[in-house]
Scaffold this motif. Sequence first.
Motif, PDB file in Angstrom:
ATOM      1  N   ILE A 136      10.752  45.657 -11.842  1.00  0.00           N
ATOM      2  CA  ILE A 136      12.097  45.396 -12.358  1.00  0.00           C
ATOM      3  C   ILE A 136      12.960  46.657 -12.247  1.00  0.00           C
ATOM      4  CG2 ILE A 136      13.434  44.758 -14.398  1.00  0.00           C
ATOM      5  CD1 ILE A 136      11.018  42.969 -15.187  1.00  0.00           C
ATOM      6  N   THR A 138       7.230  46.102 -15.102  1.00  0.00           N
ATOM      7  CA  THR A 138       8.258  47.087 -15.452  1.00  0.00           C
ATOM      8  C   THR A 138       8.664  47.882 -14.223  1.00  0.00           C
ATOM      9  OG1 THR A 138       7.393  47.280 -17.695  1.00  0.00           O
ATOM     10  CG2 THR A 138       8.777  49.074 -16.919  1.00  0.00           C
ATOM     11  N   VAL A 182       7.543  38.728  -8.977  1.00  0.00           N
ATOM     12  CA  VAL A 182       8.481  39.206 -10.002  1.00  0.00           C
ATOM     13  C   VAL A 182       9.924  39.071  -9.510  1.00  0.00           C
ATOM     14  CG1 VAL A 182       9.239  41.222 -11.317  1.00  0.00           C
ATOM     15  CG2 VAL A 182       6.803  40.780 -11.027  1.00  0.00           C
ATOM     16  N   GLN A 190      16.522  47.031 -10.320  1.00  0.00           N
ATOM     17  CA  GLN A 190      17.727  47.648 -10.877  1.00  0.00           C
ATOM     18  C   GLN A 190      18.229  48.786  -9.996  1.00  0.00           C
ATOM     19  OE1 GLN A 190      16.568  48.494 -15.004  1.00  0.00           O
ATOM     20  NE2 GLN A 190      17.957  46.862 -15.641  1.00  0.00           N
ATOM     21  N   ILE A 197      17.827  40.295 -15.782  1.00  0.00           N
ATOM     22  CA  ILE A 197      16.978  41.402 -15.324  1.00  0.00           C
ATOM     23  C   ILE A 197      16.804  42.433 -16.436  1.00  0.00           C
ATOM     24  CG2 ILE A 197      16.843  43.343 -13.697  1.00  0.00           C
ATOM     25  CD1 ILE A 197      18.211  41.450 -11.636  1.00  0.00           C
ATOM     26  N   PHE A 246      13.839  35.938 -10.426  1.00  0.00           N
ATOM     27  CA  PHE A 246      15.264  36.104 -10.716  1.00  0.00           C
ATOM     28  C   PHE A 246      16.164  35.387  -9.716  1.00  0.00           C
ATOM     29  CE2 PHE A 246      13.201  39.940 -12.436  1.00  0.00           C
ATOM     30  CZ  PHE A 246      13.507  39.751 -13.764  1.00  0.00           C
ATOM     31  N   ALA A 281      14.500  41.023 -19.048  1.00  0.00           N
ATOM     32  CA  ALA A 281      13.115  40.999 -18.557  1.00  0.00           C
ATOM     33  C   ALA A 281      12.501  42.395 -18.573  1.00  0.00           C
ATOM     34  CB  ALA A 281      13.075  40.415 -17.153  1.00  0.00           C
ATOM     35  N   LEU A 282      13.303  43.416 -18.311  1.00  0.00           N
ATOM     36  CA  LEU A 282      12.790  44.787 -18.348  1.00  0.00           C
ATOM     37  C   LEU A 282      12.341  45.154 -19.757  1.00  0.00           C
ATOM     38  CD1 LEU A 282      12.225  47.503 -17.003  1.00  0.00           C
ATOM     39  CD2 LEU A 282      14.585  48.149 -17.493  1.00  0.00           C
TER      40      LEU A 282
END
Length: 150
Positions: free
Chosen positions: A25, A22, A88, A29, A6, A92, A9-10
């Motif tokens: 993600i 963005t 998105v 988080q 993660i 993950f 990917a950010l």
Amino acid sequence: MIRDDIKTALVTAMKGGDKAGTATIRLIQSAIKNRDIEARTGKSPDDDNLLVVEVLQKMVKQRRESIDMYVKGGRQELADAESAEIVVIEAFLPQQMNEAETTAAILAIKAELGADGMKDMGRVMAELKTRHATSLDMSKASGLVKTALS
């Protein structure tokens, strides 16, 4: 670990100028951070990936419910935004078991526990969650367990 994926990917999304990615993600988080804070006072899973997968699955479920409400309310642009977030988030998640694999796992647990009726549904669901929580949608599994035990 999924957390590392993660974070990577950010950075990639930020460098690539992907504003929607963005933002999504960062939401992921934030949700994980909130779950970490909750876990300080309660019992947290032993496996960190299990905790992250639970958060991601919950986020996907919330967005699917929102999509249903937006479509019923005639707000297709908001439903499309939620769908983009789901794409998105699901990137993950580990590969989910399909219906045939889920049914096979349920039947194996049913045979192993000697479950023979609806009274054993709780035991079967608990064992299923213990073994396959990261690769299984428990809401879909519930219906399959009911079918297998009836």
